[in-house]
Design a protein around this motif. Structure first.
Motif, short mmCIF file in Angstrom:
data_model
loop_
_atom_site.label_atom_id
_atom_site.label_comp_id
_atom_site.label_asym_id
_atom_site.label_seq_id
_atom_site.Cartn_x
_atom_site.Cartn_y
_atom_site.Cartn_z
N ARG A 122 -127.00 -35.68 23.51
CA ARG A 122 -126.53 -34.18 23.93
C ARG A 122 -125.16 -33.85 23.90
O ARG A 122 -124.71 -34.49 24.22
CB ARG A 122 -127.05 -33.99 25.29
N ARG A 123 -124.59 -32.32 23.44
CA ARG A 123 -123.10 -32.55 23.43
C ARG A 123 -123.53 -31.66 24.58
O ARG A 123 -124.03 -31.21 25.63
CB ARG A 123 -123.31 -30.83 21.85
N PRO A 124 -122.36 -31.97 24.87
CA PRO A 124 -121.51 -31.04 26.37
C PRO A 124 -121.99 -29.77 25.93
O PRO A 124 -122.00 -29.56 27.44
CB PRO A 124 -119.92 -31.43 26.49
N ASP A 125 -121.99 -28.73 25.13
CA ASP A 125 -122.54 -27.51 25.45
C ASP A 125 -123.49 -27.00 25.82
O ASP A 125 -124.19 -25.80 25.69
CB ASP A 125 -121.51 -26.85 24.15
N ASP A 126 -124.67 -28.14 25.55
CA ASP A 126 -125.86 -27.78 24.94
C ASP A 126 -126.42 -28.02 26.32
O ASP A 126 -126.88 -28.76 26.81
CB ASP A 126 -126.87 -28.82 23.81
#
Length: 131
Positions: free
Chosen positions: A105-109
């Protein structure tokens, strides 16, 4: 190797963001991290990953896809990407969660159902200590 409870205890007591997390594994195929919830987490979803959450401490209410459930230590929550979820109430602290995200999970997702409820910057801060 990580001492999950020691790492959880090292998370800050307060935060300006809804959550603070600490990554243990951060690979394209999957991420593993702990996070502490400091206040209500409005309804949201993730576009790119399935989430698997194990509650380590604290109590509250977890919302998943239109239903609310008690959130307490030892609860395991597994849900697919794009499933709407949130923590509308934190009733005892610290509310700490072990998360496995597949793929990473990308931090901006993060997509909030109500865009006025927040954005990636107000949602989560990565714990700088030990990174």
């Amino acid at each position: 190797m990580f001492d999950v409870f020691a790492e959880a205890a090292a998370l800050p007591e307060t935060a300006e963001t809804m959550l603070v997390d600490k990554y243990f594994v951060d690979k394209a195929s999957a991420s593993a991290r702990i996070f502490r919830i400091y206040r209500e987490v409005p309804l949201h979803y993730h576009e790119e990953c399935d989430e698997h959450l194990y509650l380590l401490s604290g109590h509250g209410t977890f919302h998943l896809d239109g239903e609310e459930f008690e959130a307490r230590p030892s609860m395991f929550l597994a849900f697919e990407r794009r499933k709407i979820h949130g923590f509308p109430r934190v009733t005892s602290e610290p509310l700490v969660v072990l998360a496995i995200d597949v793929p990473r999970r990308r931090p901006d997702d993060i997509v909030f159902v109500d865009p006025a409820a927040g954005d990636a910057k107000s949602f989560m801060a990565r714990n700088a200590e030990g990174d």
